[in-house]
Design a protein around this motif. Sequence first.
Motif, PDB file in Angstrom:
ATOM      1  N   ARG A   1      -1.002   5.386 -14.298  1.00  0.00           N
ATOM      2  CA  ARG A   1      -0.584   6.446 -15.211  1.00  0.00           C
ATOM      3  C   ARG A   1      -0.699   7.774 -14.487  1.00  0.00           C
ATOM      4  NH1 ARG A   1      -4.549   4.191 -19.368  1.00  0.00           N
ATOM      5  NH2 ARG A   1      -3.361   2.464 -20.213  1.00  0.00           N
ATOM      6  N   VAL A   2       0.294   8.632 -14.708  1.00  0.00           N
ATOM      7  CA  VAL A   2       0.278   9.962 -14.111  1.00  0.00           C
ATOM      8  C   VAL A   2       0.406  10.971 -15.241  1.00  0.00           C
ATOM      9  CG1 VAL A   2       1.410  11.547 -12.516  1.00  0.00           C
ATOM     10  CG2 VAL A   2       1.362   9.090 -12.008  1.00  0.00           C
ATOM     11  N   TYR A   3      -0.529  11.903 -15.293  1.00  0.00           N
ATOM     12  CA  TYR A   3      -0.510  12.952 -16.302  1.00  0.00           C
ATOM     13  C   TYR A   3       0.073  14.206 -15.671  1.00  0.00           C
ATOM     14  CZ  TYR A   3      -3.363   9.734 -18.884  1.00  0.00           C
ATOM     15  OH  TYR A   3      -3.801   8.612 -19.536  1.00  0.00           O
ATOM     16  N   SER A   4       1.071  14.806 -16.332  1.00  0.00           N
ATOM     17  CA  SER A   4       1.726  15.982 -15.759  1.00  0.00           C
ATOM     18  C   SER A   4       2.298  16.854 -16.861  1.00  0.00           C
ATOM     19  CB  SER A   4       2.847  15.552 -14.814  1.00  0.00           C
ATOM     20  OG  SER A   4       3.931  15.054 -15.561  1.00  0.00           O
ATOM     21  N   GLU A   5       2.728  18.027 -16.465  1.00  0.00           N
ATOM     22  CA  GLU A   5       3.448  18.911 -17.374  1.00  0.00           C
ATOM     23  C   GLU A   5       4.806  18.271 -17.686  1.00  0.00           C
ATOM     24  OE1 GLU A   5       2.312  21.838 -18.572  1.00  0.00           O
ATOM     25  OE2 GLU A   5       0.433  21.655 -17.485  1.00  0.00           O
ATOM     26  N   ALA A   6       5.436  18.713 -18.749  1.00  0.00           N
ATOM     27  CA  ALA A   6       6.772  18.211 -19.099  1.00  0.00           C
ATOM     28  C   ALA A   6       7.801  18.955 -18.258  1.00  0.00           C
ATOM     29  CB  ALA A   6       7.035  18.390 -20.586  1.00  0.00           C
ATOM     30  N   GLU A   7       7.714  18.771 -16.940  1.00  0.00           N
ATOM     31  CA  GLU A   7       8.617  19.390 -15.971  1.00  0.00           C
ATOM     32  C   GLU A   7       9.267  18.298 -15.143  1.00  0.00           C
ATOM     33  OE1 GLU A   7       6.010  21.716 -13.566  1.00  0.00           O
ATOM     34  OE2 GLU A   7       5.959  23.368 -14.984  1.00  0.00           O
ATOM     35  N   ALA A   8      10.360  18.634 -14.500  1.00  0.00           N
ATOM     36  CA  ALA A   8      11.050  17.666 -13.644  1.00  0.00           C
ATOM     37  C   ALA A   8      10.100  17.166 -12.553  1.00  0.00           C
ATOM     38  CB  ALA A   8      12.281  18.297 -13.013  1.00  0.00           C
ATOM     39  N   GLN A   9      10.074  15.870 -12.385  1.00  0.00           N
ATOM     40  CA  GLN A   9       9.249  15.224 -11.368  1.00  0.00           C
ATOM     41  C   GLN A   9      10.161  14.629 -10.303  1.00  0.00           C
ATOM     42  OE1 GLN A   9       5.654  15.097 -11.778  1.00  0.00           O
ATOM     43  NE2 GLN A   9       6.303  16.600 -13.312  1.00  0.00           N
ATOM     44  N   ALA A  10       9.718  14.682  -9.069  1.00  0.00           N
ATOM     45  CA  ALA A  10      10.504  14.137  -7.958  1.00  0.00           C
ATOM     46  C   ALA A  10       9.588  13.275  -7.114  1.00  0.00           C
ATOM     47  CB  ALA A  10      11.089  15.268  -7.122  1.00  0.00           C
ATOM     48  N   LEU A  11       9.817  11.972  -7.142  1.00  0.00           N
ATOM     49  CA  LEU A  11       9.004  11.053  -6.361  1.00  0.00           C
ATOM     50  C   LEU A  11       9.812  10.510  -5.190  1.00  0.00           C
ATOM     51  CD1 LEU A  11       7.267   9.010  -9.204  1.00  0.00           C
ATOM     52  CD2 LEU A  11       6.474  11.096  -8.054  1.00  0.00           C
ATOM     53  N   ARG A  12       9.137  10.265  -4.098  1.00  0.00           N
ATOM     54  CA  ARG A  12       9.765   9.729  -2.888  1.00  0.00           C
ATOM     55  C   ARG A  12       9.003   8.479  -2.461  1.00  0.00           C
ATOM     56  NH1 ARG A  12       9.878  14.170   1.007  1.00  0.00           N
ATOM     57  NH2 ARG A  12      11.839  14.605  -0.057  1.00  0.00           N
ATOM     58  N   MET A  13       9.744   7.429  -2.223  1.00  0.00           N
ATOM     59  CA  MET A  13       9.160   6.214  -1.655  1.00  0.00           C
ATOM     60  C   MET A  13       9.179   6.376  -0.147  1.00  0.00           C
ATOM     61  SD  MET A  13       8.432   4.597  -4.382  1.00  0.00           S
ATOM     62  CE  MET A  13       7.839   3.067  -3.674  1.00  0.00           C
ATOM     63  N   ARG A  14       8.086   6.027   0.514  1.00  0.00           N
ATOM     64  CA  ARG A  14       8.008   6.173   1.960  1.00  0.00           C
ATOM     65  C   ARG A  14       7.469   4.872   2.567  1.00  0.00           C
ATOM     66  NH1 ARG A  14       4.867  11.218   3.749  1.00  0.00           N
ATOM     67  NH2 ARG A  14       6.783  12.210   3.053  1.00  0.00           N
ATOM     68  N   VAL A  15       8.147   4.380   3.590  1.00  0.00           N
ATOM     69  CA  VAL A  15       7.724   3.180   4.316  1.00  0.00           C
ATOM     70  C   VAL A  15       7.365   3.609   5.728  1.00  0.00           C
ATOM     71  CG1 VAL A  15       8.399   0.900   5.161  1.00  0.00           C
ATOM     72  CG2 VAL A  15       9.228   1.700   2.943  1.00  0.00           C
ATOM     73  N   GLN A  16       6.195   3.183   6.179  1.00  0.00           N
ATOM     74  CA  GLN A  16       5.740   3.547   7.514  1.00  0.00           C
ATOM     75  C   GLN A  16       5.267   2.318   8.268  1.00  0.00           C
ATOM     76  OE1 GLN A  16       2.712   6.216   6.065  1.00  0.00           O
ATOM     77  NE2 GLN A  16       3.951   8.003   6.564  1.00  0.00           N
TER      78      GLN A  16
END
Length: 143
Positions: A111-126
């Motif tokens: 669960r992620v708690y945040s403001e009601a603002e646009a969220q931008a997630l990036r998947m990263r493989v290393q």
Amino acid sequence: MNRHLPVFAAAAAVLLAAGCSGAAEHAPQKRAGSPAPSRAAGLELPARAAVLVPETSGAGDLDLARFTPQQGVYTVYARCTGKGRVTIVDADRPDADPSRIACDQVVTVGRVYSEAEAQALRMRVQGGTATWTVAVVAGAHEV
């Protein structure tokens, strides 16, 4: 609006798992993901949850579709297989601590708690050939 709430600190605490090892860094790709049906991807999403990011799979770096959580909380479901290290990064704050996804066929839920603002997630493989599947739903769901 405090965008810098410990969003990923909370996510890291929940999502942090054994992860896969590796060290190579790749530049993120800016392209649309390819949603996949739940059963094919192996993620069991809550039956009546509002989907913010449909199930998306990949084998490399990918910026997920932006979304806005209206309830101040969202739940991330993710899975990783193969060798390498898969992390979820806040694309707007790439230097923030990433959240690791365990590469062992176990679905990671957080669960992620945040403001009601646009969220931008990036998947990263290393450092390997890991593949991942991720979905984001609105609200707090059972972990």
